[in-house]
Design an enzyme around this catalytic site. Structure first.
Site, PDB file in Angstrom:
ATOM      1  N   HIS A   5     -12.923 137.021  19.591  1.00 28.27           N
ATOM      2  CA  HIS A   5     -13.410 135.589  19.280  1.00 28.27           C
ATOM      3  C   HIS A   5     -14.731 135.318  20.035  1.00 28.27           C
ATOM      4  CE1 HIS A   5      -9.499 134.810  17.817  1.00 28.27           C
ATOM      5  NE2 HIS A   5      -8.866 135.009  18.781  1.00 28.27           N
ATOM      6  N   ASP A  51      -5.475 141.247  13.914  1.00 26.61           N
ATOM      7  CA  ASP A  51      -5.049 140.267  14.867  1.00 26.61           C
ATOM      8  C   ASP A  51      -4.594 139.183  14.194  1.00 26.61           C
ATOM      9  OD1 ASP A  51      -5.423 140.071  18.188  1.00 26.61           O
ATOM     10  OD2 ASP A  51      -5.324 138.247  17.087  1.00 26.61           O
ATOM     11  N   HIS A  88      -4.851 136.508  15.089  1.00 30.29           N
ATOM     12  CA  HIS A  88      -5.820 135.205  14.972  1.00 30.29           C
ATOM     13  C   HIS A  88      -7.117 135.747  14.504  1.00 30.29           C
ATOM     14  CE1 HIS A  88      -3.244 134.527  18.728  1.00 30.29           C
ATOM     15  NE2 HIS A  88      -3.373 133.308  18.477  1.00 30.29           N
ATOM     16  N   ASP A 109      -0.521 140.826  18.064  1.00 32.29           N
ATOM     17  CA  ASP A 109       0.139 139.605  18.418  1.00 32.29           C
ATOM     18  C   ASP A 109       0.907 139.193  16.976  1.00 32.29           C
ATOM     19  OD1 ASP A 109      -2.468 139.298  17.490  1.00 32.29           O
ATOM     20  OD2 ASP A 109      -3.001 138.053  18.999  1.00 32.29           O
TER      21      ASP A 109
END
Length: 303
Positions: free
Chosen positions: A121, A158, A160, A241
Site C-alpha cells: 500500500h 493479497d 486488498h 488475508d
C-alpha cells in the site's frame, strides 16, 4: 529455497489490538520451521537509502527513518510508527533486495521474504495501510536498475489491492502488475479498467467469492497476460488475508487455493524466467490461517 527474515521485524509494534502484530511473523516462522525443515534461512540486510530512493520520495524516508519516536505515532488511522519500526522497514525492504540479488546472481532459484511491516500500500511518498516502504517495489526497481532487466512481473494476490505498487509502476512498461483482490474493500482502487500504459491487470472479486472464482480469475484473465509478458523475474506480493477465516475481508479461499496459484507461478517462472521468483509477505491476520497458507505457498515455491 531461501527464506529471508530478521528478528528486527518483530520489533515493529503498532500497539495493542492492531491486526498487523508481531505474532503474525512468529506464527508463520513456526509453521515453516516445523513443516519445511530443509529451508535455507538467511538474515535480511538493511536496504540502503539509495535503493529506497529508486521508488520513494526523500520526505518519506525522513518520516520513517529520521523521526525516531520514543512512543508509537499514528501516521494515519491504520499505520503506526514506533521505536522499532525504522529498522524493521529497512530489513523488510532489504530482504527483497537481497533475495533479488540471490536469485539473479546464480543459476536461478526462489526465495520467500518472511518480513513485516508489509509494503504494497505504500506509495512513492505516503506510508499507509499498515505499510511503511513498498518492499516489492524496491526489489523490482533494484532488478531493473542494478541488474538491467527489461521485464519484471509483480503478482499480488493479497485480498486488498496493492495501490502503492500499481501507482509506482503504472507508467513503466518494464513492469507488469497483476492483482486479484476483493472489491469493494480498502483502499478502493483496482478496478478492471485501470490499465496504466497497458501494464496493469486487475481482477476484482466480490465479497464471498470462493476458490473457484479466484482460480477462474487467474486462469482466465491474469495468468495468460503473465505468460504473454515473458517476465525475466517474477515478484510476488503474498497476502493470505483472502482466507475464509481472515477477520479483515470476506473472500472464502483455502490454503489449497494459494498453493494452486503458486504452482502456476512456478510453472510460468520456469518457462520464462529461469525459475526465478521472489515472494514477500503482505497481509494475513488470522494466525492459524496465516501459518497454514504460508506453509502451503512456500512448499509450492520449493517444489
Amino acid at each position: 529455497m531461501w527464506v529471508y527474515t530478521h528478528r528486527a521485524c518483530l520489533a515493529h509494534d503498532p500497539g495493542p489490538g492492531h491486526p498487523e502484530c508481531p505474532p503474525r511473523l512468529t506464527a508463520l516462522l513456526e509453521a515453516l520451521r516445523a513443516g519445511l525443515p530443509g529451508l535455507d534461512w538467511r538474515q535480511a540486510p538493511v536496504a540502503s537509502r539509495g535503493q529506497l530512493l529508486r521508488v520513494h520520495a526523500p520526505a518519506l524516508l525522513a518520516q520513517v527513518l529520521d523521526a525516531r519516536p520514543a512512543v508509537p505515532q499514528r501516521l494515519d488511522p491504520d499505520t503506526v510508527l514506533g521505536p522499532g519500526s525504522g529498522e524493521a522497514a529497512l530489513r523488510a525492504a532489504g530482504a527483497v533486495v537481497a533475495a533479488v540479488d540471490a536469485v539473479l546472481g546464480g543459476d536461478g532459484g526462489r526465495a520467500f521474504c518472511a518480513v513485516r511491516p508489509p509494503g504494497h500500500h505504500a506509495t512513492a511518498d505516503t506510508a499507509m495501510g499498515f505499510c511503511l516502504f513498498n518492499n516489492v517495489a524496491v526489489g523490482a526497481a533494484h532488478a531493473l536498475e542494478a541488474h538491467g532487466l527489461a521485464r519484471v512481473a509483480i503478482v499480488d494476490f493479497d485480498v486488498h489491492h496493492g495501490n502503492g505498487t500499481q501507482a509506482i509502476f503504472a507508467a513503466d512498461p518494464r513492469v507488469l502488475f497483476l492483482s486479484s483482490h476483493q472489491m469493494p474493500l480498502y483502499p478502493g482502487s483496482g478496478e478492471a479498467c485501470e490499465r496504466g500504459v497497458g501494464n496493469l491487470g486487475n481482477a476484482p472479486l466480490p465479497p464471498g467469492a470462493d476458490g473457484a472464482a479466484f482460480r477462474a480469475a487467474w486462469r482466465g484473465q491474469l495468468l495468460p497476460r503473465l505468460h504473454d509478458f515473458r517476465p525475466q523475474l517474477l515478484l510476488v506480493s503474498a497476502g493470505f488475508d483472502g482466507h475464509r477465516r481472515d477477520p479483515l475481508a470476506q473472500l472464502q479461499l483455502e490454503a489449497e487455493d494459494f498453493a494452486w496459484l503458486t504452482c502456476e507461478l512456478v510453472a510460468c517462472a520456469r518457462r520464462h524466467a529461469g525459475g526465478r521468483i521472489v515472494s514477500s509477505l503482505e497481509g494475513g491476520y488470522d494466525l492459524q490461517a496465516l501459518g497454514e497458507c504460508t506453509l502451503a505457498h512456500v512448499r509450492a515455491l520449493a517444489a
